[in-house]
Scaffold this motif. Structure first.
Motif, mmCIF file in Angstrom:
data_model
loop_
_atom_site.group_PDB
_atom_site.id
_atom_site.type_symbol
_atom_site.label_atom_id
_atom_site.label_comp_id
_atom_site.label_asym_id
_atom_site.label_seq_id
_atom_site.Cartn_x
_atom_site.Cartn_y
_atom_site.Cartn_z
ATOM 1 N N ALA A 20 -20.402 79.315 32.582
ATOM 2 C CA ALA A 20 -21.845 79.475 32.722
ATOM 3 C C ALA A 20 -22.395 78.236 33.425
ATOM 4 O O ALA A 20 -21.687 77.238 33.594
ATOM 5 N N ALA A 21 -23.655 78.276 33.803
ATOM 6 C CA ALA A 21 -24.272 77.154 34.523
ATOM 7 C C ALA A 21 -24.208 75.853 33.732
ATOM 8 O O ALA A 21 -24.104 74.774 34.311
ATOM 9 N N GLU A 28 -18.266 82.795 26.089
ATOM 10 C CA GLU A 28 -19.031 82.209 24.993
ATOM 11 C C GLU A 28 -20.539 82.317 25.260
ATOM 12 O O GLU A 28 -21.320 82.665 24.367
ATOM 13 N N ALA A 29 -20.950 82.036 26.482
ATOM 14 C CA ALA A 29 -22.364 82.122 26.842
ATOM 15 C C ALA A 29 -22.888 83.551 26.686
ATOM 16 O O ALA A 29 -24.007 83.765 26.210
ATOM 17 N N ILE A 30 -22.076 84.541 27.052
ATOM 18 C CA ILE A 30 -22.484 85.943 26.935
ATOM 19 C C ILE A 30 -22.629 86.339 25.472
ATOM 20 O O ILE A 30 -23.613 86.977 25.080
ATOM 21 N N THR A 95 -23.399 84.160 39.949
ATOM 22 C CA THR A 95 -22.512 83.533 40.943
ATOM 23 C C THR A 95 -21.037 83.817 40.673
ATOM 24 O O THR A 95 -20.174 83.189 41.269
ATOM 25 N N LYS A 96 -20.749 84.729 39.779
ATOM 26 C CA LYS A 96 -19.368 85.022 39.391
ATOM 27 C C LYS A 96 -18.918 86.366 39.953
ATOM 28 O O LYS A 96 -19.710 87.285 40.107
#
Length: 114
Positions: A20-21, A28-30, A95-96
């Protein structure tokens, strides 16, 4: 928390090395974003083999430490809650290289009970 019988399943496919950014692992961010949104649940699955749009094979072999293995995050909840979460997931994965799918599912059981 109750779930309706007719729910939606959101799946996000990407690589284990994606971040993640803020530098956290993307999976984990999701999951954190799903929890903050009050989703019924989220699961992260790590695959031993896969390929995506680039057709590069990602595999876990005994003799080498593979990187960027396939990751799938699955989130199930009411369709309107999933629809509300999708823009946030799209922002996290902007961006992924990934694949995001949504499908209808029937919830048979959620939590304790018959």
């Amino acid at each position: 928390m109750e779930l309706p019988a007719q729910c939606a399943l959101l799946r996000i496919f990407f690589g284990e090395d994606d971040r993640a950014a803020d530098g956290k692992p993307l999976h984990e961010a999701i999951v954190i974003k799903a929890r903050e949104a009050g989703m019924a649940g989220a699961t992260v699955l790590r695959g031993p083999l896969g390929f995506g749009r680039s057709s590069v094979l990602h595999t876990a072999k005994i003799l080498r430490l593979s990187q960027d293995l396939p990751i799938v995050v699955e989130i199930v909840d009411a369709p309107e809650k999933i629809d509300a979460l999708i823009p946030e997931i799209k922002a996290l994965t902007k961006t992924k290289s990934c694949l995001i799918t949504r499908e209808k599912v029937e919830v048979i059981r959620y939590g304790d009970g018959d």
